[in-house]
Design a protein around this motif. Structure first.
Motif, PDB file in Angstrom:
ATOM      1  N   ASN A  96       0.675  -1.181  -0.225  1.00  0.00           N
ATOM      2  CA  ASN A  96       0.033   0.047   0.052  1.00  0.00           C
ATOM      3  C   ASN A  96       0.982   1.409  -0.010  1.00  0.00           C
ATOM      4  O   ASN A  96       1.633   1.565   1.015  1.00  0.00           O
ATOM      5  N   LYS A  97       0.810   1.896  -1.075  1.00  0.00           N
ATOM      6  CA  LYS A  97       1.541   3.249  -1.398  1.00  0.00           C
ATOM      7  C   LYS A  97       1.489   4.262  -0.121  1.00  0.00           C
ATOM      8  O   LYS A  97       2.136   5.087   0.219  1.00  0.00           O
ATOM      9  N   LYS A  98       0.072   4.320  -0.074  1.00  0.00           N
ATOM     10  CA  LYS A  98      -0.218   5.448   1.178  1.00  0.00           C
ATOM     11  C   LYS A  98       0.387   5.168   2.635  1.00  0.00           C
ATOM     12  O   LYS A  98       0.678   6.194   3.057  1.00  0.00           O
ATOM     13  N   THR A  99       0.230   3.846   2.969  1.00  0.00           N
ATOM     14  CA  THR A  99       0.703   3.708   4.383  1.00  0.00           C
ATOM     15  C   THR A  99       2.121   3.161   4.445  1.00  0.00           C
ATOM     16  O   THR A  99       2.569   2.835   5.501  1.00  0.00           O
ATOM     17  N   GLY A 100       2.468   2.612   3.340  1.00  0.00           N
ATOM     18  CA  GLY A 100       3.868   1.925   3.297  1.00  0.00           C
ATOM     19  C   GLY A 100       3.986   0.535   3.816  1.00  0.00           C
ATOM     20  O   GLY A 100       4.903   0.212   4.066  1.00  0.00           O
ATOM     21  N   LYS A 101       2.687   0.197   4.028  1.00  0.00           N
ATOM     22  CA  LYS A 101       2.643  -1.169   4.421  1.00  0.00           C
ATOM     23  C   LYS A 101       2.432  -2.379   3.451  1.00  0.00           C
ATOM     24  O   LYS A 101       1.732  -2.187   2.410  1.00  0.00           O
ATOM     25  N   THR A 124      -0.312  -7.327   8.557  1.00  0.00           N
ATOM     26  CA  THR A 124       0.715  -6.163   7.875  1.00  0.00           C
ATOM     27  C   THR A 124       2.064  -6.232   8.452  1.00  0.00           C
ATOM     28  O   THR A 124       2.349  -6.869   9.321  1.00  0.00           O
ATOM     29  N   ASP A 126       6.292  -4.124   7.709  1.00  0.00           N
ATOM     30  CA  ASP A 126       6.857  -2.921   7.264  1.00  0.00           C
ATOM     31  C   ASP A 126       8.027  -3.457   6.072  1.00  0.00           C
ATOM     32  O   ASP A 126       8.428  -2.707   5.508  1.00  0.00           O
ATOM     33  N   ASP A 222      -9.114   2.063   1.048  1.00  0.00           N
ATOM     34  CA  ASP A 222      -7.563   2.677   0.540  1.00  0.00           C
ATOM     35  C   ASP A 222      -6.477   2.003   1.131  1.00  0.00           C
ATOM     36  O   ASP A 222      -5.456   1.883   0.576  1.00  0.00           O
ATOM     37  N   ASP A 223      -6.423   1.753   2.484  1.00  0.00           N
ATOM     38  CA  ASP A 223      -5.198   1.370   3.276  1.00  0.00           C
ATOM     39  C   ASP A 223      -5.389  -0.394   2.786  1.00  0.00           C
ATOM     40  O   ASP A 223      -4.225  -0.923   3.641  1.00  0.00           O
TER      41      ASP A 223
END
Ligand code: GAL
Length: 359
Positions: A96-101, A124, A126, A222-223
Protein backbone atom coordinates in the motif's frame (compact mmCIF):
# COMPACT_ATOMS: atom_id res chain seq x y z
CA UNK A 1 24.14 -19.68 -13.89
CA UNK A 2 23.66 -18.90 -10.22
CA UNK A 3 24.52 -20.75 -7.05
CA UNK A 4 21.66 -23.23 -7.14
CA UNK A 5 22.25 -23.56 -10.85
CA UNK A 6 18.70 -23.37 -12.10
CA UNK A 7 18.37 -21.61 -15.42
CA UNK A 8 15.14 -23.21 -16.54
CA UNK A 9 11.75 -24.12 -15.08
CA UNK A 10 10.96 -27.83 -14.80
CA UNK A 11 7.25 -28.03 -13.99
CA UNK A 12 6.45 -30.82 -11.56
CA UNK A 13 10.06 -31.57 -10.58
CA UNK A 14 11.48 -31.17 -7.07
CA UNK A 15 12.49 -27.49 -6.92
CA UNK A 16 15.42 -26.88 -4.60
CA UNK A 17 16.04 -23.55 -2.92
CA UNK A 18 19.54 -22.24 -2.16
CA UNK A 19 19.74 -24.57 0.86
CA UNK A 20 18.94 -27.60 -1.25
CA UNK A 21 15.41 -28.07 0.12
CA UNK A 22 12.27 -28.44 -1.99
CA UNK A 23 10.49 -25.06 -1.91
CA UNK A 24 7.69 -25.12 0.66
CA UNK A 25 5.29 -22.36 -0.43
CA UNK A 26 2.05 -23.88 -1.68
CA UNK A 27 -1.05 -21.99 -2.87
CA UNK A 28 1.43 -19.20 -3.53
CA UNK A 29 1.17 -15.50 -4.17
CA UNK A 30 3.85 -13.29 -5.73
CA UNK A 31 4.95 -9.73 -5.23
CA UNK A 32 7.64 -7.89 -7.22
CA UNK A 33 9.66 -4.89 -6.08
CA UNK A 34 12.90 -3.32 -7.38
CA UNK A 35 14.31 -6.34 -9.15
CA UNK A 36 13.24 -8.89 -6.53
CA UNK A 37 10.34 -11.33 -6.65
CA UNK A 38 8.83 -12.53 -3.37
CA UNK A 39 7.01 -15.86 -3.20
CA UNK A 40 4.60 -16.32 -0.28
CA UNK A 41 3.01 -19.69 0.29
CA UNK A 42 1.59 -22.21 2.69
CA UNK A 43 4.32 -24.00 4.61
CA UNK A 44 3.02 -27.57 4.48
CA UNK A 45 4.01 -30.55 6.56
CA UNK A 46 2.76 -34.00 5.75
CA UNK A 47 -0.78 -32.88 6.51
CA UNK A 48 -2.37 -29.65 5.43
CA UNK A 49 -2.89 -27.95 8.80
CA UNK A 50 -0.83 -24.84 9.54
CA UNK A 51 2.04 -25.89 11.81
CA UNK A 52 4.41 -23.09 10.80
CA UNK A 53 2.53 -20.44 8.84
CA UNK A 54 3.28 -18.58 5.63
CA UNK A 55 6.78 -18.90 4.25
CA UNK A 56 8.49 -16.35 2.01
CA UNK A 57 11.21 -16.87 -0.61
CA UNK A 58 12.99 -14.27 -2.72
CA UNK A 59 14.52 -14.39 -6.18
CA UNK A 60 16.11 -12.08 -8.73
CA UNK A 61 15.53 -14.33 -11.72
CA UNK A 62 12.48 -16.53 -10.89
CA UNK A 63 14.57 -19.72 -11.26
CA UNK A 64 16.61 -19.57 -8.04
CA UNK A 65 14.94 -18.92 -4.70
CA UNK A 66 16.26 -18.11 -1.22
CA UNK A 67 14.28 -19.23 1.78
CA UNK A 68 13.66 -16.01 3.73
CA UNK A 69 11.92 -17.72 6.63
CA UNK A 70 8.44 -17.44 8.03
CA UNK A 71 6.57 -14.29 6.98
CA UNK A 72 3.48 -14.94 9.09
CA UNK A 73 3.87 -17.31 11.97
CA UNK A 74 1.13 -19.44 13.53
CA UNK A 75 0.56 -18.56 17.17
CA UNK A 76 1.34 -20.84 20.09
CA UNK A 77 -1.56 -19.22 21.97
CA UNK A 78 -4.47 -21.71 21.76
CA UNK A 79 -6.93 -18.80 21.84
CA UNK A 80 -5.45 -17.14 18.77
CA UNK A 81 -7.44 -17.41 15.52
CA UNK A 82 -4.19 -18.42 13.80
CA UNK A 83 -3.13 -20.94 16.41
CA UNK A 84 -1.07 -23.99 15.42
CA UNK A 85 -3.39 -26.44 13.67
CA UNK A 86 -5.64 -23.83 12.08
CA UNK A 87 -5.81 -23.76 8.26
CA UNK A 88 -3.97 -20.91 6.52
CA UNK A 89 -4.23 -21.08 2.75
CA UNK A 90 -3.50 -19.11 -0.42
CA UNK A 91 -1.69 -16.09 1.12
CA UNK A 92 -1.31 -13.06 -1.15
CA UNK A 93 0.69 -9.89 -0.47
CA UNK A 94 0.26 -6.38 -1.88
CA UNK A 95 1.93 -3.08 -1.04
CA UNK A 96 0.00 0.00 0.00
CA UNK A 97 1.70 3.16 -1.26
CA UNK A 98 -0.24 5.46 1.07
CA UNK A 99 0.59 3.66 4.32
CA UNK A 100 3.90 2.11 3.27
CA UNK A 101 2.65 -1.24 4.61
CA UNK A 102 2.81 -4.68 3.03
CA UNK A 103 -0.60 -6.25 3.40
CA UNK A 104 -1.21 -10.00 3.41
CA UNK A 105 -4.66 -11.55 2.99
CA UNK A 106 -5.27 -15.29 3.25
CA UNK A 107 -7.97 -17.92 3.69
CA UNK A 108 -8.36 -18.89 7.33
CA UNK A 109 -10.16 -21.83 8.87
CA UNK A 110 -10.35 -21.94 12.65
CA UNK A 111 -8.74 -24.87 14.42
CA UNK A 112 -10.91 -27.95 14.80
CA UNK A 113 -13.71 -26.69 12.55
CA UNK A 114 -12.75 -28.24 9.24
CA UNK A 115 -13.61 -25.76 6.50
CA UNK A 116 -16.72 -24.38 8.21
CA UNK A 117 -15.45 -20.97 9.31
CA UNK A 118 -14.71 -19.79 5.72
CA UNK A 119 -13.00 -16.57 6.79
CA UNK A 120 -10.46 -14.26 5.30
CA UNK A 121 -7.60 -12.96 7.45
CA UNK A 122 -5.30 -9.96 7.15
CA UNK A 123 -1.82 -9.16 8.44
CA UNK A 124 0.66 -6.33 7.79
CA UNK A 125 4.39 -5.75 7.80
CA UNK A 126 6.88 -2.94 7.18
CA UNK A 127 9.01 -5.27 5.06
CA UNK A 128 8.11 -7.69 2.26
CA UNK A 129 10.07 -10.31 4.20
CA UNK A 130 7.92 -9.87 7.29
CA UNK A 131 7.41 -10.57 10.07
CA UNK A 132 3.74 -9.92 9.33
CA UNK A 133 1.59 -9.00 12.28
CA UNK A 134 -1.82 -10.65 12.35
CA UNK A 135 -4.69 -8.17 12.57
CA UNK A 136 -8.00 -10.02 12.28
CA UNK A 137 -10.16 -12.48 10.37
CA UNK A 138 -13.82 -12.39 9.48
CA UNK A 139 -16.49 -13.23 6.97
CA UNK A 140 -16.62 -10.21 4.67
CA UNK A 141 -19.49 -8.04 3.54
CA UNK A 142 -21.80 -8.62 6.52
CA UNK A 143 -25.04 -6.66 6.12
CA UNK A 144 -24.12 -5.53 2.61
CA UNK A 145 -25.83 -6.65 -0.58
CA UNK A 146 -23.77 -7.24 -3.71
CA UNK A 147 -24.15 -4.54 -6.38
CA UNK A 148 -25.59 -7.00 -8.86
CA UNK A 149 -28.48 -8.52 -6.96
CA UNK A 150 -32.11 -7.54 -7.51
CA UNK A 151 -34.28 -6.23 -4.71
CA UNK A 152 -36.59 -9.20 -5.21
CA UNK A 153 -33.68 -11.51 -4.30
CA UNK A 154 -32.97 -9.93 -0.95
CA UNK A 155 -35.34 -11.91 1.26
CA UNK A 156 -34.31 -15.26 2.76
CA UNK A 157 -37.62 -17.07 2.86
CA UNK A 158 -39.02 -20.41 4.08
CA UNK A 159 -38.69 -21.88 0.60
CA UNK A 160 -34.94 -21.15 0.58
CA UNK A 161 -34.52 -22.93 3.91
CA UNK A 162 -36.18 -26.17 2.83
CA UNK A 163 -34.30 -26.64 -0.45
CA UNK A 164 -32.44 -29.90 -0.95
CA UNK A 165 -28.92 -29.64 -2.40
CA UNK A 166 -28.46 -30.46 -6.10
CA UNK A 167 -32.17 -30.26 -7.00
CA UNK A 168 -33.13 -27.96 -9.89
CA UNK A 169 -35.01 -25.70 -7.43
CA UNK A 170 -31.89 -25.45 -5.28
CA UNK A 171 -29.77 -24.61 -8.32
CA UNK A 172 -32.17 -21.87 -9.42
CA UNK A 173 -32.25 -20.41 -5.94
CA UNK A 174 -28.45 -20.68 -5.65
CA UNK A 175 -28.05 -18.68 -8.85
CA UNK A 176 -30.39 -15.96 -7.62
CA UNK A 177 -28.58 -15.58 -4.29
CA UNK A 178 -29.71 -18.29 -1.83
CA UNK A 179 -26.50 -18.20 0.23
CA UNK A 180 -26.02 -14.44 -0.04
CA UNK A 181 -29.41 -14.14 1.64
CA UNK A 182 -28.62 -16.85 4.20
CA UNK A 183 -25.28 -15.29 5.17
CA UNK A 184 -26.32 -11.64 4.89
CA UNK A 185 -26.02 -10.90 8.60
CA UNK A 186 -23.06 -13.03 9.56
CA UNK A 187 -20.99 -12.17 6.50
CA UNK A 188 -20.26 -13.96 3.24
CA UNK A 189 -18.15 -17.12 3.12
CA UNK A 190 -14.59 -16.58 1.91
CA UNK A 191 -12.39 -19.56 0.98
CA UNK A 192 -9.97 -19.77 -2.00
CA UNK A 193 -8.78 -16.25 -2.69
CA UNK A 194 -6.48 -13.89 -4.49
CA UNK A 195 -5.83 -10.15 -4.59
CA UNK A 196 -5.41 -7.80 -7.51
CA UNK A 197 -4.14 -4.20 -7.47
CA UNK A 198 -5.23 -2.18 -10.48
CA UNK A 199 -3.17 0.55 -12.18
CA UNK A 200 -5.08 3.22 -10.26
CA UNK A 201 -4.15 1.61 -6.92
CA UNK A 202 -7.60 0.11 -6.24
CA UNK A 203 -7.22 -3.31 -4.63
CA UNK A 204 -9.68 -6.15 -5.13
CA UNK A 205 -10.23 -9.25 -3.00
CA UNK A 206 -11.48 -12.15 -5.11
CA UNK A 207 -12.78 -15.23 -3.30
CA UNK A 208 -14.93 -18.33 -3.55
CA UNK A 209 -18.10 -17.70 -1.60
CA UNK A 210 -21.61 -19.13 -1.23
CA UNK A 211 -20.46 -22.69 -0.37
CA UNK A 212 -17.85 -22.35 -3.15
CA UNK A 213 -20.62 -22.05 -5.74
CA UNK A 214 -20.07 -18.39 -6.69
CA UNK A 215 -17.10 -16.02 -6.74
CA UNK A 216 -17.25 -12.63 -5.05
CA UNK A 217 -15.09 -9.69 -6.09
CA UNK A 218 -14.84 -6.93 -3.48
CA UNK A 219 -13.15 -3.55 -3.46
CA UNK A 220 -10.79 -3.08 -0.50
CA UNK A 221 -10.46 0.18 1.43
CA UNK A 222 -7.70 2.67 0.53
CA UNK A 223 -5.35 1.20 3.16
CA UNK A 224 -6.15 -2.35 1.87
CA UNK A 225 -7.00 -3.45 5.41
CA UNK A 226 -10.75 -3.82 5.08
CA UNK A 227 -13.67 -4.34 2.75
CA UNK A 228 -15.69 -1.42 1.42
CA UNK A 229 -19.37 -1.84 0.72
CA UNK A 230 -18.72 -2.60 -2.94
CA UNK A 231 -18.78 -6.19 -4.15
CA UNK A 232 -20.26 -8.25 -6.95
CA UNK A 233 -21.17 -11.89 -7.52
CA UNK A 234 -19.36 -13.47 -10.47
CA UNK A 235 -20.43 -16.57 -12.43
CA UNK A 236 -23.35 -17.32 -10.13
CA UNK A 237 -23.50 -21.06 -9.44
CA UNK A 238 -20.44 -21.56 -11.65
CA UNK A 239 -18.43 -23.44 -8.99
CA UNK A 240 -15.12 -21.66 -9.39
CA UNK A 241 -12.21 -21.68 -6.98
CA UNK A 242 -8.45 -21.04 -7.04
CA UNK A 243 -8.85 -17.63 -8.79
CA UNK A 244 -5.87 -15.91 -10.43
CA UNK A 245 -6.15 -12.53 -12.14
CA UNK A 246 -4.05 -10.59 -14.62
CA UNK A 247 -4.53 -7.67 -16.97
CA UNK A 248 -3.37 -7.51 -20.57
CA UNK A 249 -3.99 -4.24 -22.40
CA UNK A 250 -7.27 -2.95 -21.10
CA UNK A 251 -8.74 -6.39 -20.41
CA UNK A 252 -8.78 -8.35 -17.16
CA UNK A 253 -8.38 -12.11 -17.31
CA UNK A 254 -9.14 -14.67 -14.65
CA UNK A 255 -8.11 -18.31 -14.46
CA UNK A 256 -9.91 -20.61 -12.00
CA UNK A 257 -10.47 -24.30 -11.30
CA UNK A 258 -13.58 -26.31 -10.63
CA UNK A 259 -14.34 -27.83 -7.23
CA UNK A 260 -12.60 -31.16 -6.75
CA UNK A 261 -10.59 -30.47 -3.60
CA UNK A 262 -6.93 -31.52 -3.91
CA UNK A 263 -7.60 -33.40 -7.16
CA UNK A 264 -7.06 -31.58 -10.44
CA UNK A 265 -9.82 -30.71 -12.90
CA UNK A 266 -10.04 -28.69 -16.13
CA UNK A 267 -9.13 -25.02 -15.58
CA UNK A 268 -11.46 -22.27 -16.69
CA UNK A 269 -10.78 -18.75 -17.95
CA UNK A 270 -12.78 -15.54 -18.18
CA UNK A 271 -12.32 -11.98 -19.36
CA UNK A 272 -13.84 -8.63 -18.49
CA UNK A 273 -13.39 -4.95 -19.24
CA UNK A 274 -13.92 -4.17 -15.56
CA UNK A 275 -12.88 -6.00 -12.39
CA UNK A 276 -16.49 -5.76 -11.29
CA UNK A 277 -17.66 -7.57 -14.40
CA UNK A 278 -19.50 -8.79 -16.31
CA UNK A 279 -17.01 -11.66 -16.77
CA UNK A 280 -17.26 -13.63 -19.98
CA UNK A 281 -16.39 -17.33 -20.18
CA UNK A 282 -13.45 -18.27 -22.42
CA UNK A 283 -13.07 -22.00 -21.72
CA UNK A 284 -10.13 -24.11 -20.56
CA UNK A 285 -6.88 -22.18 -21.14
CA UNK A 286 -4.81 -25.39 -20.92
CA UNK A 287 -4.18 -26.86 -24.37
CA UNK A 288 -2.79 -30.13 -25.70
CA UNK A 289 -2.17 -33.48 -24.01
CA UNK A 290 -2.95 -33.32 -20.30
CA UNK A 291 -5.08 -30.19 -20.64
CA UNK A 292 -8.18 -32.01 -19.36
CA UNK A 293 -6.61 -32.03 -15.86
CA UNK A 294 -4.65 -28.79 -16.34
CA UNK A 295 -1.47 -30.89 -16.39
CA UNK A 296 -2.46 -32.13 -12.93
CA UNK A 297 -2.45 -28.69 -11.37
CA UNK A 298 -4.75 -26.12 -9.82
CA UNK A 299 -4.24 -22.40 -10.40
CA UNK A 300 -2.85 -20.14 -7.69
CA UNK A 301 -1.45 -17.06 -9.46
CA UNK A 302 -0.61 -15.48 -12.80
CA UNK A 303 2.64 -13.53 -12.64
CA UNK A 304 3.50 -10.77 -15.11
CA UNK A 305 7.24 -11.08 -15.81
CA UNK A 306 8.94 -7.79 -14.91
CA UNK A 307 10.37 -5.82 -17.81
CA UNK A 308 8.68 -7.88 -20.51
CA UNK A 309 5.56 -6.91 -22.38
CA UNK A 310 2.64 -9.29 -22.23
CA UNK A 311 4.69 -12.05 -20.57
CA UNK A 312 2.61 -13.97 -18.03
CA UNK A 313 3.31 -17.18 -16.14
CA UNK A 314 0.52 -19.55 -15.13
CA UNK A 315 1.32 -20.86 -11.67
CA UNK A 316 -0.44 -23.89 -10.30
CA UNK A 317 -0.13 -26.39 -7.49
CA UNK A 318 0.12 -30.11 -8.04
CA UNK A 319 -1.13 -31.06 -4.58
CA UNK A 320 -0.06 -34.24 -2.85
CA UNK A 321 -2.64 -34.87 -0.13
CA UNK A 322 -0.80 -38.04 1.01
CA UNK A 323 2.27 -35.96 1.79
CA UNK A 324 1.61 -32.25 1.37
CA UNK A 325 5.23 -31.21 1.75
CA UNK A 326 5.87 -32.97 -1.57
CA UNK A 327 3.36 -30.82 -3.48
CA UNK A 328 4.85 -29.64 -6.79
CA UNK A 329 4.71 -26.39 -8.71
CA UNK A 330 3.49 -26.20 -12.28
CA UNK A 331 4.61 -22.97 -13.93
CA UNK A 332 3.88 -22.59 -17.63
CA UNK A 333 4.15 -19.65 -20.02
CA UNK A 334 0.90 -18.09 -21.16
CA UNK A 335 0.39 -17.06 -24.79
CA UNK A 336 -2.45 -14.83 -25.86
CA UNK A 337 -4.28 -16.36 -28.78
CA UNK A 338 -7.19 -14.44 -30.35
CA UNK A 339 -7.72 -12.58 -27.12
CA UNK A 340 -7.66 -15.72 -24.97
CA UNK A 341 -4.95 -16.88 -22.57
CA UNK A 342 -3.54 -20.32 -23.36
CA UNK A 343 -0.80 -22.53 -21.97
CA UNK A 344 0.67 -25.84 -23.00
CA UNK A 345 2.86 -28.37 -21.26
CA UNK A 346 6.65 -27.99 -21.32
CA UNK A 347 9.00 -30.47 -19.60
CA UNK A 348 11.44 -27.61 -19.35
CA UNK A 349 11.38 -23.97 -20.43
CA UNK A 350 12.92 -20.60 -19.71
CA UNK A 351 12.04 -16.93 -20.02
CA UNK A 352 13.38 -16.72 -23.58
CA UNK A 353 10.00 -18.27 -24.45
CA UNK A 354 8.61 -14.76 -24.31
CA UNK A 355 11.11 -13.46 -26.87
CA UNK A 356 10.18 -16.04 -29.44
CA UNK A 357 6.45 -16.31 -28.75
CA UNK A 358 4.22 -14.93 -31.44
CA UNK A 359 2.11 -11.97 -30.29
C1 GAL B 1 -9.17 -27.06 -2.71
C2 GAL B 1 -8.67 -25.65 -2.54
C3 GAL B 1 -7.44 -25.72 -1.67
C4 GAL B 1 -7.82 -26.37 -0.36
C5 GAL B 1 -8.46 -27.72 -0.61
C6 GAL B 1 -8.94 -28.38 0.66
O1 GAL B 1 -10.30 -27.12 -3.51
O2 GAL B 1 -8.39 -25.07 -3.76
O3 GAL B 1 -6.92 -24.44 -1.48
O4 GAL B 1 -8.72 -25.55 0.33
O5 GAL B 1 -9.54 -27.62 -1.49
O6 GAL B 1 -9.59 -29.60 0.40
Amino acid sequence: MSKTGHDTFKPGAIWEDFDGNHINAHGGGFYYEDGTYFWYGEHKDQNSLAQVGVRVYSSKDLYNWSNEGVALSVSSNPDSEITTGSVIERPKVIFNKKTGKYVMWFHLELKGQGYAAARTGVATSDSPLGPFEYIKSFRPNANVWPKNIDDSEKVYNEEDKSLEWWTSEWKASLVDGLYVRRDFEKGQMSRDMTLYVDDDGTAYHIHSSEENQTLHISVLTDDYLDFTDTYVRVQEGGQNEAPAIFKSGDTYYMITSGLTGWSPNPARSFKSKSMLGPWEKLGNPAKGKGAELTFRSQSTFVLPVAGKDDAYIYMGDRWNPKNHIDGRYIWLPISMSNGKPEFQWHDEWDLSFFETASP
